[in-house]
Motif scaffolding. Sequence first.
Motif, short mmCIF file in Angstrom:
data_model
loop_
_atom_site.label_atom_id
_atom_site.label_comp_id
_atom_site.label_asym_id
_atom_site.label_seq_id
_atom_site.Cartn_x
_atom_site.Cartn_y
_atom_site.Cartn_z
N ARG A 351 0.83 -1.21 0.00
CA ARG A 351 0.00 0.00 0.00
C ARG A 351 0.86 1.25 0.00
O ARG A 351 0.53 2.26 -0.64
CB ARG A 351 -0.94 -0.01 1.22
CG ARG A 351 -1.97 -1.13 1.17
CD ARG A 351 -3.00 -1.01 2.28
NE ARG A 351 -3.87 -2.18 2.30
CZ ARG A 351 -3.70 -3.24 3.10
NH1 ARG A 351 -2.68 -3.24 3.96
NH2 ARG A 351 -4.52 -4.26 3.04
N ILE A 354 2.12 1.81 -3.59
CA ILE A 354 1.09 2.39 -4.45
C ILE A 354 0.92 3.88 -4.15
O ILE A 354 0.79 4.70 -5.07
CB ILE A 354 -0.24 1.64 -4.27
CG1 ILE A 354 -0.11 0.21 -4.82
CG2 ILE A 354 -1.38 2.38 -4.98
CD1 ILE A 354 -1.32 -0.66 -4.54
N GLU A 364 -0.20 7.84 -12.00
CA GLU A 364 0.83 6.94 -11.50
C GLU A 364 2.18 7.31 -12.11
O GLU A 364 2.34 7.28 -13.33
CB GLU A 364 0.48 5.49 -11.80
CG GLU A 364 -0.65 4.97 -10.93
CD GLU A 364 -0.81 3.47 -11.00
OE1 GLU A 364 -0.25 2.85 -11.93
OE2 GLU A 364 -1.50 2.91 -10.13
N ALA A 370 3.87 0.01 -9.02
CA ALA A 370 2.48 -0.05 -8.54
C ALA A 370 1.81 -1.35 -8.98
O ALA A 370 1.04 -1.96 -8.22
CB ALA A 370 1.69 1.15 -9.06
N ARG A 374 0.14 -4.21 -6.54
CA ARG A 374 -1.23 -4.74 -6.64
C ARG A 374 -1.21 -6.27 -6.69
O ARG A 374 -2.09 -6.92 -6.13
CB ARG A 374 -1.92 -4.15 -7.88
CG ARG A 374 -2.24 -2.68 -7.74
CD ARG A 374 -3.15 -2.17 -8.84
NE ARG A 374 -3.49 -0.77 -8.57
CZ ARG A 374 -2.81 0.27 -9.05
NH1 ARG A 374 -1.75 0.07 -9.83
NH2 ARG A 374 -3.17 1.50 -8.74
N LEU A 377 -0.82 -7.44 -3.18
CA LEU A 377 -2.10 -7.39 -2.48
C LEU A 377 -3.03 -8.51 -2.95
O LEU A 377 -3.81 -9.06 -2.16
CB LEU A 377 -2.76 -6.03 -2.69
CG LEU A 377 -2.05 -4.83 -2.04
CD1 LEU A 377 -2.73 -3.52 -2.45
CD2 LEU A 377 -2.05 -4.96 -0.52
N GLY A 378 -2.92 -8.85 -4.24
CA GLY A 378 -3.72 -9.96 -4.76
C GLY A 378 -3.32 -11.28 -4.14
O GLY A 378 -4.18 -12.11 -3.79
N GLU A 389 -11.23 -10.00 -4.58
CA GLU A 389 -10.20 -8.99 -4.36
C GLU A 389 -8.90 -9.39 -5.06
O GLU A 389 -8.24 -8.56 -5.68
CB GLU A 389 -9.97 -8.82 -2.86
CG GLU A 389 -8.84 -7.87 -2.49
CD GLU A 389 -9.17 -6.41 -2.73
OE1 GLU A 389 -8.25 -5.57 -2.58
OE2 GLU A 389 -10.33 -6.10 -3.05
N MET A 393 -7.27 -7.19 -8.12
CA MET A 393 -5.92 -6.62 -8.03
C MET A 393 -5.04 -7.15 -9.15
O MET A 393 -4.28 -6.40 -9.77
CB MET A 393 -5.31 -6.94 -6.66
CG MET A 393 -5.86 -6.10 -5.53
SD MET A 393 -5.36 -4.36 -5.73
CE MET A 393 -6.21 -3.62 -4.31
N ALA A 396 -6.03 -5.58 -12.57
CA ALA A 396 -5.59 -4.18 -12.65
C ALA A 396 -4.09 -4.11 -12.91
O ALA A 396 -3.62 -3.26 -13.68
CB ALA A 396 -5.95 -3.44 -11.36
N ALA A 397 -3.32 -4.99 -12.28
CA ALA A 397 -1.87 -4.99 -12.47
C ALA A 397 -1.50 -5.33 -13.91
O ALA A 397 -0.64 -4.69 -14.52
CB ALA A 397 -1.22 -5.97 -11.51
#
Length: 450
Positions: A351, A354, A364, A370, A374, A377-378, A389, A393, A396-397
């Motif tokens: 976090r 990011i 960004e 970033a 992600r 976090l995934g 979630e 993540m 998006a990455a």
Amino acid sequence: MAEVAPTPAALPPHVLERADVRSAIANHDFGEVFRLARLHGKISYAKIAEAVGYKREHIGKMAKDETEGKGFRPRITQYRKILEVVDGLRIPGHLAGLSPRPWELERRANTSQTEDPSTLLAEGGAGLWDIAELLRRTEMSSINSAALESIEQGIDQLARAYPYANADHLHQRTRNGLQYVTKQLESRMTLRQHRELLINAGWLFLLNACVQYDRGQREAANLSKAAALRIGDEAGHGEIKAWAWEIEAWFALTQSRWSDMLTAVEAGHVADQTHSVGVQLYAHKARAAARMGDARLVRDSLDAGRARLDRLARPDHPEHHFIIDPDKWDFYEMDAYRLLGDDERAAVHARSVIQISTGPDGTEISPMRAAEARLTLGVAAARTGEIEEAIGMGTAALAADRKSLPSLLLVANELDNELRARFPHEASTRDFHERILTITRGASTPELPF
């Protein structure tokens, strides 16, 4: 001055203009070039062998269609041998991603009058290098301090743009810079000026290696890295040598070659113990140790890297690719803790990454970091059963515009493995796996070597 003598295997214009010939040259598939030279130019393998310094039998093996035999035909990868083939077949340097060859420059001198600066700049590519050329011409000398300073500023701008700039655009600008600088190395100058230009070429080769590897051009990236290491040796520049070893360590890390990575890290430390490259070397060692499950080596490496980082002044331009700043340390610890299974600490660092990678306007500024945050976090979400979630993540990455394909895929495969182990029957798991496979196949597609 006499006209440049042809070679026995000089490719005629109608052969050089063919799309299949140009494609083979661009990909350094010289076996295919030899085959097409005989097919369309009626140039025998014996003449090619005489021109490039190979045995005729070896030329024949290289030119043999891959479908006629087993496995892949031999390829030429050594930089010195590539130059011998390009010169022997009189292939213009730009077709092979090289600066103009000496025989090209001699030919231009024989056939042209005073060189038009606008023509030269058009050939070299508009942009940062134009200013250096114009400054050089104003003083009517081979090179001068103003031109050298302009070149250094151009390289600095490219290195600072690396974290966010479009990879294709950055690749082209770096190639233009290499062509310009290597051409200047052929001019008359003092020993000091020659060394400064060599060092500039070294930094450009380092940056080129990084961008090429980001784009999936593994062989070309290795050539650029080797060129930078050689220049570092020749110029006695320890920092360039250390960054070349750092790049080798990165390559080995993303290819799971742990022993090679540790060897490269040690070689980098031997080359330079002053600049921030040492911080990056310790970080790579920690990341490799985490993948090998050696928690003690992870902690020791992170402690040593942090101590080195704390001794350095905070940089004016932390976005510069070859300057390590404190903000990057979260990124390294994030990677290590994720691999050790310390999801809570990894998520905290992710976090932070990011947040640091996002500008005040929401843009960004470090999309590659970033994206990996992600993915971290995934992974953490997948391990706690939060599949939506985790998929969100990860998706998006993978959608990031600026990617370092080998690094991105290294972490994306970790998330993929977690999802398939924990949610093997979910459609979203299969979809994410297919997305990974598609990107992986795209990364292995042959690209321009330079």
